[in-house]
Design a protein around this motif. Structure first.
Motif, short mmCIF file in Angstrom:
data_model
loop_
_atom_site.label_atom_id
_atom_site.label_comp_id
_atom_site.label_asym_id
_atom_site.label_seq_id
_atom_site.Cartn_x
_atom_site.Cartn_y
_atom_site.Cartn_z
N CYS A 115 0.87 -1.18 0.00
CA CYS A 115 0.00 0.00 0.00
C CYS A 115 0.90 1.23 0.00
N SER A 116 1.09 1.81 -1.16
CA SER A 116 2.01 2.94 -1.31
C SER A 116 1.27 4.26 -1.16
N VAL A 117 1.73 5.10 -0.22
CA VAL A 117 1.17 6.41 0.09
C VAL A 117 -0.24 6.30 0.68
N TYR A 118 -0.56 5.15 1.24
CA TYR A 118 -1.72 5.00 2.11
C TYR A 118 -1.19 4.84 3.53
N TRP A 119 -2.05 4.96 4.52
CA TRP A 119 -1.56 4.80 5.88
C TRP A 119 -2.62 4.14 6.75
N LEU A 120 -2.16 3.68 7.91
CA LEU A 120 -3.01 3.06 8.91
C LEU A 120 -3.09 3.98 10.12
N ARG A 121 -4.27 4.11 10.69
CA ARG A 121 -4.44 5.04 11.81
C ARG A 121 -3.76 4.53 13.08
N THR A 122 -4.07 3.31 13.46
CA THR A 122 -3.56 2.81 14.75
C THR A 122 -3.02 1.39 14.68
N LEU A 123 -3.48 0.61 13.74
CA LEU A 123 -3.24 -0.83 13.77
C LEU A 123 -1.91 -1.20 13.13
N ASP A 124 -1.18 -2.10 13.80
CA ASP A 124 -0.02 -2.76 13.20
C ASP A 124 -0.54 -4.05 12.58
N VAL A 125 -0.62 -4.09 11.26
CA VAL A 125 -1.27 -5.20 10.57
C VAL A 125 -0.60 -6.53 10.88
N MET A 126 0.72 -6.58 10.79
CA MET A 126 1.42 -7.84 11.02
C MET A 126 1.24 -8.32 12.46
N GLU A 127 1.29 -7.41 13.41
CA GLU A 127 1.08 -7.80 14.81
C GLU A 127 -0.33 -8.30 15.03
N GLU A 128 -1.31 -7.65 14.40
CA GLU A 128 -2.70 -8.09 14.55
C GLU A 128 -2.91 -9.46 13.93
N LEU A 129 -2.28 -9.72 12.80
CA LEU A 129 -2.39 -11.04 12.17
C LEU A 129 -1.79 -12.11 13.08
N ARG A 130 -0.65 -11.82 13.68
CA ARG A 130 -0.04 -12.78 14.60
C ARG A 130 -0.93 -13.00 15.82
N ARG A 131 -1.54 -11.91 16.32
CA ARG A 131 -2.43 -12.04 17.48
C ARG A 131 -3.61 -12.94 17.17
N ARG A 132 -4.08 -12.89 15.91
CA ARG A 132 -5.20 -13.73 15.50
C ARG A 132 -4.77 -15.16 15.18
N GLY A 133 -3.49 -15.42 15.25
CA GLY A 133 -3.00 -16.77 14.98
C GLY A 133 -2.82 -17.09 13.51
N VAL A 134 -2.70 -16.06 12.68
CA VAL A 134 -2.55 -16.26 11.24
C VAL A 134 -1.09 -16.60 10.92
N ASP A 135 -0.90 -17.57 10.06
CA ASP A 135 0.44 -17.93 9.60
C ASP A 135 0.94 -16.85 8.64
N VAL A 136 1.97 -16.10 9.05
CA VAL A 136 2.49 -15.01 8.22
C VAL A 136 3.87 -15.35 7.65
N GLU A 137 4.30 -16.58 7.81
CA GLU A 137 5.59 -16.97 7.24
C GLU A 137 5.51 -16.91 5.71
N GLY A 138 6.43 -16.17 5.11
CA GLY A 138 6.44 -16.02 3.66
C GLY A 138 5.49 -14.94 3.15
N PHE A 139 4.78 -14.26 4.06
CA PHE A 139 3.86 -13.20 3.65
C PHE A 139 4.54 -11.85 3.79
N PHE A 140 4.36 -10.98 2.77
CA PHE A 140 4.98 -9.66 2.78
C PHE A 140 3.89 -8.60 2.82
N PHE A 141 4.02 -7.66 3.77
CA PHE A 141 3.09 -6.53 3.86
C PHE A 141 3.88 -5.25 4.05
N LYS A 142 3.50 -4.23 3.28
CA LYS A 142 4.16 -2.93 3.43
C LYS A 142 3.14 -1.84 3.20
N CYS A 143 3.10 -0.88 4.10
CA CYS A 143 2.22 0.27 3.97
C CYS A 143 3.02 1.51 4.32
N GLN A 144 3.11 2.44 3.36
CA GLN A 144 3.91 3.65 3.60
C GLN A 144 3.31 4.84 2.88
#
Length: 310
Positions: free
Chosen positions: A281-310
């Motif tokens: 997500c280029s030139v978009y932003w998130l208000r409060t949430l850390d997406v990767m941390e939230e995915l881990r908290r939900r128990g989602v397998d994020v190995e091999g997954f790439f996320f970038k928001c800037q």
């Protein structure tokens, strides 16, 4: 004028790239054996040239190049209304097409004048025009392209600001095999009217509802099937500050696409959902949430997954 003999006369010539402004005269006047070309990349006439390239001219070029595998055209004229060619021009080897239409929109009936049975990659991006009026589904040459060739497309990129939100959501079901989807806007554009948005409705239309075995539950999806079920990469690109993303809808989308059981096939439909690998997500932003941390908290397998928001 290009003198003869010319390197363009060589019978074995199969690839041509013209940088912007490289030629002043008519492209088709060049001494090229067009039927031998497999790759054609034309970045446009110089601003001082009186020659034009629009969809009508592009069809003439494509008709002369039946063996093209890839092509790219930068238009400098919107041309007149097109009547679909009968029969359409068949390019049975063409796999990649990039169009830079003049003043945002591909002329309607351009796609209907073509038969591209193996088109896998489509990019439509305008670099001209200061104001843009989004078009609805029926009036959009972009939507016509996706409707006509969507079943074979694997890689698609286009400016969503050129169509309405309803048109965007109508396009997505026509991309059952797309693996990579990129949506972008343009910083110089003044948009008149309601253009398509990167919002919760978009993410929800791409989110499978899962049953107890983590297989897609198609009965819970509007229309009975998932939009872009084979998508592995989603790119959202803004050049003037796309705004804050709807965090919960984004995370729900990623979670469902990472959780889906790839081995399961619905008994009534052969399509399931591919596992998402990359979201940028280029030139978009998130208000409060850390997406990767939230995915881990939900128990989602994020190995091999790439996320970038800037």
């Amino acid at each position: 004028m290009i003198p003869k003999p010319s390197i363009l006369d060589v019978a074995s010539l199969c690839s041509l790239v013209f940088r912007k402004g490289a030629i002043l005269h008519d492209l088709m006047a060049l001494p090229v054996t067009w039927s031998n070309l497999k790759h054609l990349d034309f970045h446009g006439y110089p601003s001082t040239s009186t020659k034009v390239l629009n969809e009508n001219k592009a069809l003439q070029i494509l008709k002369a190049c039946p063996n093209l595998v890839s092509c790219s055209f930068a238009m400098n004229d919107s041309g007149s209304a097109l009547i679909p060619l009968t029969p359409p021009i068949t390019l049975r080897f063409l796999k990649e097409m990039a169009l830079r239409p003049y003043a945002w929109h591909v002329t309607k009936n351009f796609a209907s004048s073509l038969n591209l049975p193996h088109l896998h990659k489509l990019s439509i991006q305008s670099t001209s025009g200061s104001s843009c009026s989004p078009r609805n589904y029926e009036d959009s040459g972009l939507c016509e392209f996706i409707e006509r060739f969507g079943s074979t497309l694997r890689n698609v990129a286009f400016q969503h600001i050129t169509i309405t939100q309803d048109a965007l959501l109508q396009c997505l079901p026509n991309l059952p095999n797309v693996v990579s989807l990129t949506l972008f806007d343009a910083f110089w554009a003044t948009v008149y009217g309601d253009c398509a948005r990167i919002d919760g409705d978009l993410f929800r239309s791409l989110t499978p509802r899962l049953d107890e075995s983590d297989a897609p539950d198609y009965s819970q999806i509007r229309g009975g099937y998932l939009h872009c079920p084979m998508m592995e990469e989603l790119g959202l690109s803004s050049t003037f500050g796309g705004g804050a993303l709807e965090e919960e809808a984004l995370v729900d989308f990623i979670e469902a696409r990472r959780t889906v059981d790839l081995q399961r096939r619905d008994t009534d439909r052969v399509r399931t959902a591919a596992r998402l690998k990359r979201v940028t997500c280029s030139v978009y932003w998130l208000r409060t949430l850390d997406v990767m941390e939230e995915l881990r908290r939900r128990g989602v397998d994020v190995e091999g997954f790439f996320f970038k928001c800037q």
